[in-house]
Design a protein around this motif. Structure first.
Motif: not given
Length: 226
Positions: A23-29, A75-77
């Motif tokens: 569930n890390v879906l942030d494109a920038d991350v 996930r933390i970021v």
């Protein structure tokens, strides 16, 4: 296939097979994970394991500090959602990788590392990576950095029994504190995000489970006997 292509394939697989499914879906991350070279922050003898879904020891010894698994760091970021104007406190600099990720998304990172050897390693790694807005201090992070407070984001890069009030007090209004909270040696712990509201109240959300080694010098929860 040359070494560069092998490395980039391994990085791609790490992101697509370990991190995105968590569930890390942030494109920038996700883009940041390609930009900051994780293998450059891994001890030389373990570089072949840089992209594996596991913690990596940063020193020798049974209770050696570790580099958290890639999916946990990502996930933390994502969860703390640091912004370009934010001031960040990281407790547990380790090899500097998490500090590098946070620095790319914020104005300033102050990273505390109790182990002098690791503090020096983190400084060197950040310098080699061209990260200029992250400062590593060799210090006991259990009380935070009150002289530098307030912080918009505080990250505890390890587990604790409970979040000390002294650290919560160093959050700015609207600030977020991330910690992995649970009993020592428990089979699972809770990733906890605490937000300080404008009215100075605190709101806690426990979004996912993981495990992580204890941060040094943080107290265990009080136990009562009758």
């Amino acid at each position: 296939m040359n070494t560069f292509m092998n490395t980039e394939k391994a990085r791609f697989n790490m992101i697509e097979q370990q991190i995105r499914p968590w569930n890390v879906l942030d494109a920038d991350v996700l883009a940041l994970l390609s930009e900051i070279k994780r293998e450059d922050f891994v001890p030389a003898g373990l570089r072949a394991l840089a992209f594996t879904d596991t913690e990596l020891p940063l020193k020798s010894g049974e209770d050696a500090p570790v580099m958290l698994a890639p999916r946990v760091q990502a996930r933390i970021v994502q969860d703390v959602a640091a912004q370009p104007q934010d001031k960040v406190l990281l407790v547990g600099a380790g090899s500097g990788y998490l500090a590098a990720l946070l620095a790319k998304r914020s104005k300033q990172v102050i990273a505390l590392e109790i182990d002098a050897e690791l503090a020096a390693l983190a400084r060197a790694n950040l310098q080699k990576a061209g990260i200029t807005n992250a400062q590593v201090q060799q210090a006991d992070g259990s009380q935070g950095a009150p002289a530098e407070a307030p912080f918009d984001v505080i990250v505890l890069a390890g587990s604790v029994a409970e979040v000390p009030a002294a650290l919560l007090a160093q959050l700015a209004a609207g600030g977020r504190l991330f910690a992995i909270v649970g009993e020592p040696n428990a089979p699972t712990m809770r990733a906890t995000l605490i937000t300080r509201a404008e009215d100075q109240t605190y709101h806690s959300n426990q979004g996912w489970d993981t495990v992580a080694p204890r941060l040094r010098n943080f107290p265990e929860a009080a136990r009562f006997s009758f």
